[in-house]
Design a protein around this motif. Structure first.
Motif, PDB file in Angstrom:
ATOM      1  N   ALA A   1      21.761  -8.840  31.782  1.00  0.00           N
ATOM      2  CA  ALA A   1      22.073  -8.177  32.700  1.00  0.00           C
ATOM      3  C   ALA A   1      21.160  -8.433  33.891  1.00  0.00           C
ATOM      4  O   ALA A   1      21.400  -8.374  35.192  1.00  0.00           O
ATOM      5  N   ASN A   2      19.835  -8.491  33.330  1.00  0.00           N
ATOM      6  CA  ASN A   2      18.841  -8.747  34.475  1.00  0.00           C
ATOM      7  C   ASN A   2      18.832 -10.001  35.218  1.00  0.00           C
ATOM      8  O   ASN A   2      18.785 -10.028  36.544  1.00  0.00           O
ATOM      9  N   LYS A   3      19.280 -10.885  34.704  1.00  0.00           N
ATOM     10  CA  LYS A   3      19.695 -12.226  35.254  1.00  0.00           C
ATOM     11  C   LYS A   3      20.805 -11.980  36.272  1.00  0.00           C
ATOM     12  O   LYS A   3      20.668 -12.599  37.519  1.00  0.00           O
ATOM     13  N   LEU A   4      21.655 -11.266  36.091  1.00  0.00           N
ATOM     14  CA  LEU A   4      22.850 -11.163  36.981  1.00  0.00           C
ATOM     15  C   LEU A   4      22.577 -10.209  38.332  1.00  0.00           C
ATOM     16  O   LEU A   4      22.920 -10.488  39.366  1.00  0.00           O
ATOM     17  N   ILE A   5      21.856  -9.237  37.854  1.00  0.00           N
ATOM     18  CA  ILE A   5      21.452  -8.277  38.985  1.00  0.00           C
ATOM     19  C   ILE A   5      20.505  -9.140  39.990  1.00  0.00           C
ATOM     20  O   ILE A   5      20.153  -8.658  41.272  1.00  0.00           O
ATOM     21  N   MET A   6      19.693 -10.113  39.795  1.00  0.00           N
ATOM     22  CA  MET A   6      18.862 -10.733  40.474  1.00  0.00           C
ATOM     23  C   MET A   6      19.585 -11.587  41.688  1.00  0.00           C
ATOM     24  O   MET A   6      18.924 -11.953  42.564  1.00  0.00           O
ATOM     25  N   VAL A   7      20.707 -11.600  41.684  1.00  0.00           N
ATOM     26  CA  VAL A   7      21.409 -12.121  42.694  1.00  0.00           C
ATOM     27  C   VAL A   7      21.396 -11.189  43.877  1.00  0.00           C
ATOM     28  O   VAL A   7      21.022 -11.343  44.945  1.00  0.00           O
ATOM     29  N   LEU A   8      21.581  -9.545  43.589  1.00  0.00           N
ATOM     30  CA  LEU A   8      21.235  -8.582  44.561  1.00  0.00           C
ATOM     31  C   LEU A   8      19.843  -8.607  44.964  1.00  0.00           C
ATOM     32  O   LEU A   8      19.791  -8.441  46.242  1.00  0.00           O
TER      33      LEU A   8
ATOM     34  N   MET B   1      29.944  -6.544  42.559  1.00  0.00           N
ATOM     35  CA  MET B   1      29.463  -6.738  41.120  1.00  0.00           C
ATOM     36  C   MET B   1      29.910  -5.656  40.126  1.00  0.00           C
ATOM     37  O   MET B   1      30.256  -6.023  38.977  1.00  0.00           O
ATOM     38  N   MET B   2      29.941  -4.409  40.501  1.00  0.00           N
ATOM     39  CA  MET B   2      30.292  -3.268  39.563  1.00  0.00           C
ATOM     40  C   MET B   2      31.757  -3.475  39.330  1.00  0.00           C
ATOM     41  O   MET B   2      32.265  -3.380  38.118  1.00  0.00           O
ATOM     42  N   ALA B   3      32.687  -3.960  40.310  1.00  0.00           N
ATOM     43  CA  ALA B   3      34.050  -4.071  40.188  1.00  0.00           C
ATOM     44  C   ALA B   3      34.479  -5.160  39.197  1.00  0.00           C
ATOM     45  O   ALA B   3      35.320  -5.165  38.314  1.00  0.00           O
ATOM     46  N   ILE B   4      33.562  -6.201  38.894  1.00  0.00           N
ATOM     47  CA  ILE B   4      34.011  -7.247  38.370  1.00  0.00           C
ATOM     48  C   ILE B   4      33.135  -7.513  37.183  1.00  0.00           C
ATOM     49  O   ILE B   4      33.001  -8.672  36.602  1.00  0.00           O
ATOM     50  N   SER B   5      32.449  -6.452  36.578  1.00  0.00           N
ATOM     51  CA  SER B   5      31.241  -6.514  35.803  1.00  0.00           C
ATOM     52  C   SER B   5      31.863  -7.061  34.448  1.00  0.00           C
ATOM     53  O   SER B   5      30.975  -7.740  33.538  1.00  0.00           O
ATOM     54  N   ARG B   6      32.974  -6.805  33.874  1.00  0.00           N
ATOM     55  CA  ARG B   6      33.430  -7.195  32.639  1.00  0.00           C
ATOM     56  C   ARG B   6      33.696  -8.774  32.904  1.00  0.00           C
ATOM     57  O   ARG B   6      33.303  -9.421  31.678  1.00  0.00           O
ATOM     58  N   GLN B   7      34.428  -9.295  34.017  1.00  0.00           N
ATOM     59  CA  GLN B   7      34.483 -10.689  33.897  1.00  0.00           C
ATOM     60  C   GLN B   7      33.245 -11.621  33.972  1.00  0.00           C
ATOM     61  O   GLN B   7      33.068 -12.476  33.476  1.00  0.00           O
ATOM     62  N   LEU B   8      32.231 -10.836  34.898  1.00  0.00           N
ATOM     63  CA  LEU B   8      31.102 -11.587  34.863  1.00  0.00           C
ATOM     64  C   LEU B   8      30.302 -11.791  33.460  1.00  0.00           C
ATOM     65  O   LEU B   8      29.644 -12.556  33.203  1.00  0.00           O
ATOM     66  N   TRP B   9      30.400 -10.714  32.577  1.00  0.00           N
ATOM     67  CA  TRP B   9      29.823 -10.717  31.334  1.00  0.00           C
ATOM     68  C   TRP B   9      30.545 -11.689  30.381  1.00  0.00           C
ATOM     69  O   TRP B   9      29.798 -12.465  29.583  1.00  0.00           O
ATOM     70  N   THR B  10      31.794 -11.584  30.536  1.00  0.00           N
ATOM     71  CA  THR B  10      32.603 -12.825  29.803  1.00  0.00           C
ATOM     72  C   THR B  10      32.238 -14.146  29.943  1.00  0.00           C
ATOM     73  O   THR B  10      31.950 -14.894  29.299  1.00  0.00           O
TER      74      THR B  10
ATOM     75  N   LEU C   1      25.704  -3.702  32.818  1.00  0.00           N
ATOM     76  CA  LEU C   1      25.716  -4.269  34.137  1.00  0.00           C
ATOM     77  C   LEU C   1      25.864  -3.229  35.119  1.00  0.00           C
ATOM     78  O   LEU C   1      25.136  -3.143  36.138  1.00  0.00           O
ATOM     79  N   ILE C   2      26.686  -2.157  35.001  1.00  0.00           N
ATOM     80  CA  ILE C   2      27.004  -1.488  36.208  1.00  0.00           C
ATOM     81  C   ILE C   2      25.586  -0.425  36.357  1.00  0.00           C
ATOM     82  O   ILE C   2      25.498  -0.373  37.619  1.00  0.00           O
ATOM     83  N   VAL C   3      25.271  -0.019  35.251  1.00  0.00           N
ATOM     84  CA  VAL C   3      23.958   0.657  35.461  1.00  0.00           C
ATOM     85  C   VAL C   3      22.918  -0.196  36.005  1.00  0.00           C
ATOM     86  O   VAL C   3      21.992   0.416  36.843  1.00  0.00           O
ATOM     87  N   SER C   4      22.903  -1.376  35.627  1.00  0.00           N
ATOM     88  CA  SER C   4      21.872  -2.133  36.227  1.00  0.00           C
ATOM     89  C   SER C   4      21.769  -2.678  37.501  1.00  0.00           C
ATOM     90  O   SER C   4      21.085  -2.866  38.496  1.00  0.00           O
ATOM     91  N   CYS C   5      23.143  -2.546  38.147  1.00  0.00           N
ATOM     92  CA  CYS C   5      23.445  -2.710  39.388  1.00  0.00           C
ATOM     93  C   CYS C   5      22.971  -1.495  40.114  1.00  0.00           C
ATOM     94  O   CYS C   5      22.538  -1.783  41.522  1.00  0.00           O
TER      95      CYS C   5
ATOM     96  N   ALA D   1      15.681   4.935  33.512  1.00  0.00           N
ATOM     97  CA  ALA D   1      14.548   5.605  33.840  1.00  0.00           C
ATOM     98  C   ALA D   1      14.329   4.888  35.177  1.00  0.00           C
ATOM     99  O   ALA D   1      13.467   5.412  36.137  1.00  0.00           O
ATOM    100  N   THR D   2      14.253   3.697  35.155  1.00  0.00           N
ATOM    101  CA  THR D   2      13.741   2.603  36.218  1.00  0.00           C
ATOM    102  C   THR D   2      14.486   2.957  37.542  1.00  0.00           C
ATOM    103  O   THR D   2      13.949   3.228  38.641  1.00  0.00           O
ATOM    104  N   ALA D   3      15.688   3.247  37.512  1.00  0.00           N
ATOM    105  CA  ALA D   3      16.599   3.489  38.691  1.00  0.00           C
ATOM    106  C   ALA D   3      16.021   4.954  39.078  1.00  0.00           C
ATOM    107  O   ALA D   3      15.921   5.119  40.409  1.00  0.00           O
ATOM    108  N   ILE D   4      15.943   5.906  38.433  1.00  0.00           N
ATOM    109  CA  ILE D   4      15.505   7.325  38.873  1.00  0.00           C
ATOM    110  C   ILE D   4      14.194   6.841  39.558  1.00  0.00           C
ATOM    111  O   ILE D   4      13.926   7.719  40.896  1.00  0.00           O
TER     112      ILE D   4
END
Length: 536
Positions: free
Chosen positions: A295-302, A352-361, A376-380, A435-438
C-alpha cells in the motif's frame, strides 16, 4: 535555457514524480511474479524493512539539502549574488560527501546493529543493508546538485534526473531478479540483495546527467545579472557547515517524518503481533507487507504530487520574502498554493480510493484484493494529510517559523506513539496507518492556523473555491465508484489484464468528470492564476 515558472516547475516535478512512482510500482508486477507466490510475502516484507532503513540513512545523507540549497540559492540569485550561490554549492558538496562516506561506513560495518535497532532484530536485512551502503557514497552529492539547479529555477531538469534514476534502478532490479529467480533458480534473498544494489546505479546515472545540466545552467548567468558586492547591502549568511546545518536540519526533520514513522511501525507492529496477539511470523510478514510495503508503494504516487508543489513553493516563497514583497503579494501566492494543492491532490486521492481493488489486483494479487483494497483506502487518507502536513511544514520554515514547525513535528511523533498500541490491537492491520493519519490531521490543522494568522489566507472567496474543489472531487468519486460497479459486471477484474482495463476506463471517466466540473464552476482557473508566477 528559460527559467521555469511556478506552474511549469510544479507540473514537471508532478510528471517526473508520478512517472518515477509508477515505475517503482509497476516493477512490482514482474518482480512478484518472478519471486513466486510462496516467497513473495517474505520478500516484500524484507524489501520494505530494508528500504525503510535505507530511506532513513538516505534522508540523513541528504539532510534536507535539496530544499535548503534551493531556498538559499534562490535567495542569493534574486539579489544578483551568483558568486555566493557558487560558494554554497562547492562547500556543501564537500561537506555532504564526507557525511555520505561516514554513513556508508556505518551501514556496511554496523549492519548487524542497525538490524537489531531498526528491524526488531531481523538478521535477514544485514546483507541488503551492506549492498545499499554503496549508494551513500554518491547520494549526498546528488542531493546538493539537485537543490542547486532548483534554486536557479531550472526545476524541470532536476525533476527529469529523478526519472533517469528510477528507470536505471528498475531496469537493473528486473534484470537481476529475472536472472536469479528464473534463469538460475536462486533464492529470493539473492534477488533482494541485487535489487538493493540498483539504487547506486540509478543515482550514478542521475548525477552524471545533472553535472552536464550544471554546465548549461552556468552559461545562463550573464554579466548584467551579477551585481557587484558594493551594490548589495546584505552579503547573505555566512557560508559554513554550521550555517548549512541550521538551514538544512529543519527540512531534514520534515523529510524524515514518514520514514521514521514507518520504522516505528515495522518494529512495534512486529512486537505487538508477537507478544500481544501471538501471531506467526508468516502472518506478521503478510500483514506488514500489505500496509508497510504494498500500500505504501501505491500511495507514494500521491506523495510525489505534494513533493512537486513543495519543491516549487520553497524557492518561490524564499525569493519573495528575501525581496520583502508586500503582504498582499505573499498572501495571494499563499492562497494559490493552498488552492492548487487541493486541486491536484484531492481528486488523485479520491480516484485511488475508487479503484483501490483493481489497483491491488494489478500490483499485488487478486486473492488479497478485498483486505488489501481496504488497507489502501485508509492509506490514501493518511497520504492526503501527510501531503498537506509536509507542504505546510515547509512553508512554515521558509516564512521563519522554524521553531513552531519543529514543535509540530514533535507533537506528531508523540501522538503517533500514544495511539500505536491501542489502535493496532483494536484495528489490526489498519491500526498503524490510522494512528499516523490522525497525527497528520491534527498537526496540519495547527500548522495551517499559524500560517493563516500571519498571512490572513482564509477568506470567504478561498473557502468557496476549496468547497467547489471538494464537491467536484466527491462527485467524481461517486461517479467512478458507480461506473466501477457496473464495469466489473461486464469485464472481470480477477485478472491483471482485466483489472488494468477497468482502471483505464474508470481513470478516463474520472478525468472527464472532474475536468468538466472544474471547468464549469471555475476551479480550473487556478492553473491560469499560477501559470505566469515566476520563481524569482
Amino acid at each position: 535555457m528559460k527559467k521555469d515558472s511556478l506552474l511549469k516547475s510544479s507540473l514537471w516535478i508532478s510528471i517526473s514524480g508520478i512517472l518515477s512512482r509508477i515505475l517503482s510500482v509497476v516493477y512490482i508486477i514482474p518482480w512478484n511474479l518472478w519471486i513466486g507466490p510462496v516467497a513473495v510475502g517474505a520478500a516484500n516484507a524484507l524489501y520494505g524493512k530494508v528500504y525503510n532503513i535505507y530511506n532513513l540513512f538516505l534522508i540523513i545523507a541528504t539532510a534536507g539539502i535539496p530544499s535548503a540549497i534551493s531556498k538559499e540559492v534562490a535567495a542569493h540569485n534574486a539579489l544578483g549574488r551568483f558568486d555566493q550561490s557558487e560558494k554554497l554549492f562547492k562547500k556543501y558538496t564537500i561537506y555532504m560527501s564526507l557525511v555520505g562516506i561516514v554513513l556508508a561506513f556505518i551501514m556496511f560495518f554496523g549492519a548487524k546493529y542497525v538490524a537489531i535497532v531498526l528491524a526488531a532484530g531481523d538478521m535477514r536485512v544485514v546483507t541488503p543493508i551492506k549492498y545499499l551502503s554503496i549508494a551513500m557514497l554518491i547520494i549526498p552529492a546528488l542531493g546538493i546538485l539537485r537543490g542547486y539547479i532548483q534554486g536557479y529555477a531550472f526545476i524541470s531538469y532536476s525533476a527529469f534526473s529523478q526519472v533517469i534514476e528510477q528507470i536505471a534502478r528498475v531496469a537493473y532490479m528486473l534484470y537481476a531478479t529475472y536472472t536469479i529467480m528464473i534463469l538460475q533458480k536462486g533464492s529470493y534473498m539473492a534477488a533482494v540483495n541485487q535489487s538493493t544494489l540498483a539504487s547506486f546505479i540509478g543515482a550514478t546515472l542521475a548525477y552524471v546527467f545533472l553535472l552536464w545540466i550544471r554546465i548549461r545552467v552556468r552559461k545562463t548567468v550573464t554579466v548584467p545579472d551579477i551585481k557587484p558586492s558594493d551594490n548589495v547591502k546584505d552579503n547573505g549568511p555566512e557560508i559554513s557547515f554550521n550555517s548549512m546545518l541550521r538551514s538544512a536540519i529543519p527540512f531534514l526533520l520534515v523529510d524524515t517524518i514518514m520514514t521514521v514513522l514507518q520504522l516505528f511501525d515495522q518494529t512495534t507492529f512486529t512486537w505487538i503481533y508477537e507478544l500481544i496477539l501471538h501471531a506467526s511470523q508468516k502472518t506478521i510478514d503478510d500483514l506488514y507487507a500489505m500496509f508497510g510495503f504494498q500500500a505504501n508503494k501505491l500511495i507514494m504516487v500521491l506523495v510525489s504530487l505534494a513533493i512537486s508543489v513543495s519543491a516549487s513553493v520553497i524557492p518561490a516563497l524564499s525569493a519573495m520574502i528575501t525581496r520583502k514583497s508586500g503582504l498582499k503579494t505573499v498572501q495571494k501566492l499563499m492562497q494559490n498554493i493552498v488552492q492548487f494543492t487541493f486541486f491536484i491532490i484531492l481528486p488523485a486521492t479520491f480516484g485511488m480510493m475508487a479503484i483501490s481493488r483493481q489497483l491491488w489486483t494489478v500490483f499485488v494479487f487478486y486473492d488479497q484484493s478485498i483486505l488489501g483494497s481496504k488497507v489502501l483506502i485508509v492509506s490514501c487518507v493518511e497520504a492526503f494529510f501527510y501531503c498537506l502536513f509536509m507542504i505546510l511544514e515547509n512553508i512554515l520554515q521558509v516564512t521563519h517559523h522554524v521553531r513552531k514547525s519543529l514543535i509540530y513535528l514533535a507533537f506528531a511523533y508523540i501522538i503517533k506513539m500514544i495511539l500505536q498500541v491501542p489502535l493496532t490491537v483494536s484495528l489490526g492491520v489498519y491500526g498503524p496507518v490510522t494512528a499516523t493519519a490522525i497525527s497528520f490531521i491534527l498537526m496540519s490543522y495547527f500548522a495551517f492556523r499559524l500560517i493563516n494568522k500571519q498571512f490572513q489566507i482564509v477568506n470567504k472567496d478561498l473557502g468557496k473555491k476549496l468547497l467547489r474543489i471538494f464537491i467536484d472531487g466527491l462527485v467524481m468519486l461517486v461517479v467512478v465508484a458507480v461506473a466501477n460497479f457496473f464495469i466489473v459486471k461486464v469485464i472481470s477484474d480477477a485478472t491483471k489484464v482485466g483489472a488494468v482495463i477497468v482502471i483505464i476506463i474508470c481513470g478516463l471517466i474520472g478525468i472527464i468528470v472532474y475536468g468538466f466540473l472544474a471547468y464549469k464552476d471555475g476551479s480550473l482557473s487556478i492553473l491560469k492564476d499560477i501559470r505566469d508566477t515566476k520563481i524569482y
